[in-house]
Design a protein around this motif. Structure first.
Motif, PDB file in Angstrom:
ATOM      1  N   PRO A  23       0.832  -1.215   0.000  1.00 34.99           N
ATOM      2  CA  PRO A  23       0.000   0.000   0.000  1.00 34.99           C
ATOM      3  C   PRO A  23       0.861   1.257   0.000  1.00 34.99           C
ATOM      4  O   PRO A  23       1.791   1.393   0.810  1.00 34.99           O
ATOM      5  CB  PRO A  23      -0.806  -0.137   1.294  1.00 34.99           C
ATOM      6  N   GLY A  24       0.596   2.129  -0.906  1.00 32.84           N
ATOM      7  CA  GLY A  24       1.400   3.335  -1.077  1.00 32.84           C
ATOM      8  C   GLY A  24       2.572   3.150  -2.010  1.00 32.84           C
ATOM      9  O   GLY A  24       3.258   4.117  -2.354  1.00 32.84           O
ATOM     10  N   LYS A  26       4.790   2.509  -5.398  1.00 33.87           N
ATOM     11  CA  LYS A  26       4.686   3.105  -6.729  1.00 33.87           C
ATOM     12  C   LYS A  26       4.568   2.038  -7.800  1.00 33.87           C
ATOM     13  O   LYS A  26       5.304   1.035  -7.776  1.00 33.87           O
ATOM     14  CB  LYS A  26       5.898   3.986  -7.010  1.00 33.87           C
ATOM     15  N   ARG A  60      -0.501  10.951  -8.851  1.00 36.96           N
ATOM     16  CA  ARG A  60       0.041  12.231  -8.409  1.00 36.96           C
ATOM     17  C   ARG A  60       0.777  12.848  -9.582  1.00 36.96           C
ATOM     18  O   ARG A  60       1.774  12.288 -10.055  1.00 36.96           O
ATOM     19  CB  ARG A  60       0.987  12.043  -7.226  1.00 36.96           C
ATOM     20  N   PHE A  66       0.322   5.222  -7.709  1.00 40.32           N
ATOM     21  CA  PHE A  66       0.658   4.464  -6.512  1.00 40.32           C
ATOM     22  C   PHE A  66      -0.534   3.603  -6.107  1.00 40.32           C
ATOM     23  O   PHE A  66      -1.697   3.988  -6.329  1.00 40.32           O
ATOM     24  CB  PHE A  66       1.013   5.413  -5.363  1.00 40.32           C
ATOM     25  N   ALA A  68      -3.272   2.436  -3.822  1.00 37.41           N
ATOM     26  CA  ALA A  68      -3.974   3.158  -2.769  1.00 37.41           C
ATOM     27  C   ALA A  68      -3.892   2.394  -1.453  1.00 37.41           C
ATOM     28  O   ALA A  68      -3.873   1.159  -1.436  1.00 37.41           O
ATOM     29  CB  ALA A  68      -5.434   3.375  -3.162  1.00 37.41           C
ATOM     30  N   ARG A  69      -3.861   3.150  -0.376  1.00 35.22           N
ATOM     31  CA  ARG A  69      -3.886   2.521   0.946  1.00 35.22           C
ATOM     32  C   ARG A  69      -5.327   2.158   1.288  1.00 35.22           C
ATOM     33  O   ARG A  69      -6.247   2.951   1.044  1.00 35.22           O
ATOM     34  CB  ARG A  69      -3.326   3.471   2.000  1.00 35.22           C
TER      35      ARG A  69
END
Length: 493
Positions: A23-24, A26, A60, A66, A68-69
């Motif tokens: 999570p998070g 790239k 972004r 990325f 997603a959390r």
């Protein structure tokens, strides 16, 4: 491969690989995805946008995409919506007609079938038949017009209203035309303007399920009037007006959906006379005038062109001949009813976005427009003939009483005793999505039917393959294999 298929497939492949990234974490760059999957940058961009809309990816600008959390469990508490059952039906006992909305007859033609399934249920042109380049160029030119992003007149741009008036013909003027957001919206406005909740509204039988859904959601009571290959039967229309006291009749005089019938010359004046004597309006849904086939010959004028007394409320649209998202149409009427139509449309939608109106003007005024209509006319004729020939060869059990010279579908009667739902399910198992006939009837249908569209598929080869697959569904479901008596396809001039 079509762009929408590539986007979906790329999104699916990326979903399957999400476990590779924390999570998070790239994701690979867009350039890396282009090289790895051999797709275009546009496909990558759209696939990432789809995943972002699903909450799986965060993009972004300048940094990339990325994973997603996941949301914190406490942020999404389980709710209790059971109270809505009471709220939505507590006052329903007073309704003459239930106002719950059944959209199944519409969604069957709007939903895209699974990959690999032949789309005989589509209600729009295949992307290869849509004037995508011409529409893109028109939209680009429209965006550069002075004031293109400002507020348009509520009735629509004067030049676009003038164009619609000319295409209707007769003595119809621009002042009697309202620009609206697609045929479905126009029909909704017309029925709300002309009939109060609980009132009867006369409809062709069979007829367009979307119109039946509009009527029922407005609390109206659809009353069927049978049609034959020459359109609605005037004597039955007169009987229906006398029996019900209805003040509205909705019809499709040109290439009727689903039968493909064209209202015969001898019946046109009769229909208007009967409605006038009943003090009633005729809502004319002229939805596929621009999808006449190459061999159609001269088309009859819209009923509105021969109506000096304001009996006809005319609905005409550009959508069927362009794209599902090119939702520009017209409502035309004369007399006091025009102000009521205008008021309801303004309350519901304010106005059609000006950039879309400007794009419509650019499109219909360009040399590409008549070229597009000629190309579609030839292609639809070829597809119709391919489907008709394939059905006669492989599925003689299905009765095809009328072959239309316009529109995008064929209406077939199944052998007596056939379970329509079972046939539709068997067709889907065989890899063909089609439209069952039941939603086209406002009362009990006289027989089982199906509608097959030939416009939403890629071409004649896919039509042949789809009909070949339908043979398997017939062998599974149809009672016996004999050809029905009198099953001779006829062609109206």
């Amino acid at each position: 491969m079509q762009e929408r298929s590539s986007v979906g497939e790329l999104a699916d492949r990326l979903r399957r690989e999400f476990d590779r990234y924390s999570p998070g974490g790239k994701l690979p760059s867009s350039r890396a995805l282009v090289e790895r999957f051999r797709v275009s940058p546009v496909t990558v961009s759209r696939a990432l946008a789809q995943l972002a809309a699903e909450g799986l990816v965060v993009t972004r600008p300048g940094a990339g995409a990325f994973r997603a959390r996941p949301p914190h469990p406490a942020a999404t508490p389980a709710g209790d919506t059971s109270w809505q059952e009471i709220a939505l039906s507590a006052d329903g006992a007073a309704d003459v007609v239930p106002r719950s909305v059944d959209a199944s007859g519409v969604t069957v033609s709007l939903a895209a079938p699974p990959p690999g399934v032949t789309e005989f249920n589509g209600g729009y042109l295949h992307p290869s038949l849509q004037p995508e380049r011409a529409m893109a160029a028109a939209l680009a030119r429209a965006g550069r017009r002075p004031g293109a992003w400002g507020r348009p007149p509520m009735e629509g741009l004067p030049e676009l209203r003038e164009w619609f008036a000319r295409t209707i013909g007769g003595s119809v003027t621009a002042a009697e035309v309202l620009v609206s957001a697609g045929g479905q919206a126009s029909l909704t406005t017309a029925l709300r303007a002309l009939a109060p909740p609980g009132a009867p509204v006369l409809v062709e039988s069979p007829t367009y399920p979307g119109m039946l859904a509009i009527a029922r959601s407005a609390g109206l009571r659809p009353v069927p009037v049978p049609v034959d290959p020459d359109g609605v039967k005037p004597e039955l229309l007169a009987d229906a007006f006398r029996a019900t006291g209805a003040r509205v009749f909705v019809c499709q005089p040109l290439f009727q959906n689903p039968t493909g019938a064209v209202l015969a010359p001898g019946r046109r004046a009769e229909v208007l006379r009967i409605a006038r004597e009943a003090g009633a309006f005729v809502v004319e849904d002229d939805f596929v005038r621009r999808l006449a086939h190459e061999d159609a010959g001269p088309l009859p004028r819209p009923l509105a062109a021969d109506d000096p007394d304001g009996v006809v409320v005319h609905v005409g649209s550009l959508t069927k001949a362009t794209s599902p998202s090119f939702r520009v149409s017209a409502l035309a009427a004369r007399g006091p009813v025009l102000e009521r139509l205008r008021a309801i449309q303004v309350v519901d939608t304010f106005f059609v976005p000006r950039p879309l109106q400007e794009a419509a003007l650019e499109l219909v005024g360009s040399p590409a427009w008549p070229r597009h209509l000629r190309a579609v006319a030839g292609e639809l004729r070829a597809r119709r003939d391919a489907m008709t020939s394939a059905l006669r060869l492989r599925l003689p059990e299905l009765a095809l009483p009328h072959i239309p010279s316009g529109g995008y579908h064929l209406w077939l009667r199944l052998p007596d005793g056939t379970d329509e739902g079972a046939f539709t399910a068997a067709a889907l198992r065989a890899g063909v999505a089609l439209t069952p006939g039941r939603p086209y009837f406002s009362a009990e249908p006289p027989a089982a039917h199906v509608r097959l569209s030939f416009a939403a598929v890629a071409g004649t080869e896919e039509i042949a393959e789809g009909v070949r697959r339908l043979r398997a569904a017939c062998d599974e479901v149809l009672p016996g294999n004999g050809v029905l008596p009198g099953n001779r396809s006829t062609r109206r001039p």
